[in-house]
Design an enzyme around this catalytic site. Structure first.
Site, short mmCIF file in Angstrom:
data_model
loop_
_atom_site.label_atom_id
_atom_site.label_comp_id
_atom_site.label_asym_id
_atom_site.label_seq_id
_atom_site.Cartn_x
_atom_site.Cartn_y
_atom_site.Cartn_z
N ARG A 92 54.32 43.48 74.89
CA ARG A 92 55.28 42.37 74.96
C ARG A 92 56.41 42.56 73.95
NH1 ARG A 92 57.22 39.71 71.55
NH2 ARG A 92 55.23 39.12 70.63
N GLY A 132 68.63 46.34 64.85
CA GLY A 132 68.53 46.58 63.42
C GLY A 132 69.10 45.45 62.59
N SER A 140 63.43 37.49 55.60
CA SER A 140 63.67 36.08 55.90
C SER A 140 65.07 35.63 55.50
CB SER A 140 62.64 35.20 55.19
OG SER A 140 61.33 35.45 55.68
N ILE A 165 61.64 48.11 62.46
CA ILE A 165 62.45 48.04 63.67
C ILE A 165 61.62 48.53 64.86
CG2 ILE A 165 64.60 48.71 64.78
CD1 ILE A 165 64.86 47.03 62.16
N CYS A 240 70.22 35.91 68.98
CA CYS A 240 69.37 36.91 69.66
C CYS A 240 67.91 36.68 69.29
CB CYS A 240 69.80 38.32 69.27
SG CYS A 240 71.51 38.75 69.69
N LEU A 340 31.42 36.94 69.73
CA LEU A 340 30.99 38.28 70.11
C LEU A 340 30.11 38.93 69.05
CD1 LEU A 340 33.26 37.75 72.19
CD2 LEU A 340 33.90 40.14 71.97
N GLU A 365 60.02 37.85 63.54
CA GLU A 365 60.90 36.88 64.21
C GLU A 365 60.85 35.52 63.51
OE1 GLU A 365 62.75 38.11 66.45
OE2 GLU A 365 61.66 39.77 67.38
N THR A 367 58.93 34.02 59.72
CA THR A 367 57.58 33.71 59.26
C THR A 367 57.24 32.26 59.55
OG1 THR A 367 58.31 33.01 57.06
CG2 THR A 367 57.86 35.37 57.38
#
Length: 386
Positions: A92, A132, A140, A165, A240, A340, A365, A367
């Site tokens: 993803r 970049g 941040s 990156i 973006c 599990l 993207e 914190t």
């Protein structure tokens, strides 16, 4: 086995097109990715040939219009991200960076020539892009970036370093953000440009089926035509990031769903004290709590998707979705691992792989702390970043 989303009949609130998108992506992942993802994760490998396959499926820049992009509405894109991250966050991440960072930066801020040159190739997966912005000392707080672009005659000369990156080491073009005397500007730096070098970050414990790199720019000389003409100020790269965060808030739900599927299946087949562990009260409490949390996160994602489809989604609302859904997905992944038992630490089962990946998703993207402060500012009108 019951689908956790059947608890609240969530599939019934999706359109036929949305269900078709989910089913198409899920089939591709079942055939191409799920049989291999544990090995790719163990080996720290991302198969570059997947880019063209994802392009053929129409997933790269699928929410953009024109230039070979599918032009799918926002919720459909979100549901595709959900299925992709249900396979692996690294996959993803590749699609998010390609479509919502690299391609979106060109689509939104590029010149007609830049769009014609790059977007069709990126949409088809014939070229790979990266974004970049983050630097070694400025994550941040991107306003403090040290990468500089200086005018030299008709050209620009860039110097600086970008780090963490995604796609950096395999990218054919990098959208690089740099400080100038007139504020932050974006530049397209093709692979092979003199002065541009990359170094892949090794020994990761998270997002191992993904390429993560440093970009080094040493006297990189670019013509004026390499600058994104409509990008002025820090608001451009931040817009973006909002696009990418939207995909994340759906994607995290997919990772959590995959973990819960694994836990439900295992609990039904694992026998202790003469019966399946799914029949014990403590296990059922875990499963019930996780199902409620998962469905709540899914409803939040769908609500934000509908807002984005209407053009009404605000950045602080994206922060609500990213903060809540990643936090809840990580908690679900960890709890599923406990069901599990010792088997949960094996790559044969997905929850701990998802948990490791989500540790990165929690901090990239934006914190959790930054998204908390974005929400706090929306509530109080006061910025508390410093």
């Amino acid at each position: 086995m019951t689908d956790p989303f059947d608890l609240l009949d969530i599939p019934t609130v999706l359109t036929d097109e949305e269900r078709d998108i989910q089913a198409t992506v899920a089939r591709f992942l079942d055939d191409r990715v799920r049989p291999n993802i544990a090995a790719w994760f163990a080996e720290g490998h991302f198969p570059r040939e997947l880019a063209r396959e994802l392009g053929e499926l129409g997933l790269l820049g699928m929410h953009l219009d024109g230039y070979g992009c599918a032009g799918v509405h926002a919720t459909g894109y979100g549901l595709a991200c959900l299925e992709l991250e249900a396979a692996d966050s690294g996959l993803r991440s590749f699609v998010s960076v390609q479509g919502s960072l690299s391609m979106f930066s060109i689509w939104r801020y590029g010149s007609p020539a830049q769009k014609e040159e790059w977007l069709p190739r990126l949409a088809a997966g014939n070229a790979i892009g990266c974004f970049g912005l983050t630097e070694p000392d400025f994550g941040s707080d991107p306003a403090g970036m040290r990468t500089r672009a200086v005018r030299d005659g008709a050209d620009w000369v860039l110097n600086g370093t970008k780090t963490w990156i995604t796609n950096g080491g395999i990218a054919d073009v990098a959208t690089v953000w740099a400080a100038t005397e007139d504020g932050v500007r974006g530049f397209l730096v093709p692979r092979g440009t003199p002065g541009l070098s990359t170094h892949d970050i090794e020994n990761k414990l998270s997002l191992r089926a993904s390429v993560t790199s440093e970009l080094h720019l040493s006297d990189v000389r670019l013509p004026e035509s390499a600058r994104l003409p409509a990008a002025r100020g820090l608001s451009a790269p931040l817009s973006c990031l909002s696009e990418a965060r939207f995909g994340i808030l759906f994607g995290a739900v997919g990772a959590a769903r995959d973990c819960l599927h694994a836990a439900l299946s295992y609990a039904d087949s694992r026998v202790q004290f003469g019966r399946p562990v799914a029949g014990f009260q403590l296990t059922q409490r875990k499963l019930a709590d996780m199902a409620v949390s998962l469905n709540t996160a899914m409803l939040l994602a769908l609500h934000l998707g509908r807002l984005k489809d209407r053009g009404d989604l605000r950045p602080e609302q994206v922060s609500v979705g990213k903060l809540n859904n990643v936090r809840e997905a990580l908690a679900i992944a960890r709890e599923c691992r406990t069901i599990l038992g010792a088997n949960g630490i094996s790559l044969e089962y997905a929850p701990l792989r998802h948990a490791n990946n989500l540790e990165s998703v929690l901090t990239y993207e934006g914190t959790s702390e930054i998204h908390t402060l974005v929400i706090g500012q929306a509530l109080t009108g006061l910025a508390a970043y410093r």
